[in-house]
Write a protein that holds these residues in place. Sequence first.
Motif, short mmCIF file in Angstrom:
data_model
loop_
_atom_site.label_atom_id
_atom_site.label_comp_id
_atom_site.label_asym_id
_atom_site.label_seq_id
_atom_site.Cartn_x
_atom_site.Cartn_y
_atom_site.Cartn_z
N LEU A 23 4.13 -17.14 -20.91
CA LEU A 23 5.14 -16.12 -21.17
C LEU A 23 6.04 -16.46 -22.36
O LEU A 23 6.89 -15.65 -22.72
N SER A 24 5.86 -17.64 -22.94
CA SER A 24 6.61 -18.00 -24.15
C SER A 24 5.81 -19.05 -24.90
O SER A 24 4.77 -19.50 -24.44
N LEU A 48 0.46 -15.16 -14.75
CA LEU A 48 1.56 -15.28 -15.70
C LEU A 48 2.19 -16.67 -15.51
O LEU A 48 2.56 -17.02 -14.40
N GLY A 87 5.14 -19.37 -16.60
CA GLY A 87 6.42 -19.59 -17.23
C GLY A 87 7.14 -20.73 -16.57
O GLY A 87 6.69 -21.26 -15.55
#
Length: 120
Positions: free
Chosen positions: A23-24, A116, A118
Motif C-alpha cells: 500500500l506504500s 493488501l 501495509g
Amino acid sequence: AAGLPAGMPAPARDVRTVCLLPLSSGKDLSRALDYMCGALHRALQLMRVRTLLLSSGSLHEELDIALATFAPFGEIELSLHLAALESRHQLLLCRADPFPSDWTRRCLRNADLVLLVGLA
C-alpha cells in the motif's frame, strides 16, 4: 458456508494466483513484505504446495527482457510464460510493485486473491 458468521464470505476455492499489493513504497514496508513473502513461500513449501514467488524483478531476470518492452508481441510471450508457470505450480505468489506499473496491473488482473499489505 457452514460454521461461518452471518455475512462472512465463503473461503475462496481454486485460488491459484495471489497478488501481494503493497500500500506504500516505504523501506519499512518493503522489508516487511520481503519477510512476509519469504515466510509464506517457505511455509507453503513445507506443506508441499508447489509455490513460486514472482515479482517484476524476478521476471526481468528470468526472461532477460525489460517488462516495458512487452508490447505487443512481448505481451503474448509474457502471457504464455506466466500460463506455463501457473501450470507447473499449485500457487503463484505475485508481488506487485509499490507503484502503478504494467506488472502491478497484471498482478491485479490475474489474481484470484488480492492481499493488501501495509504497516499498522
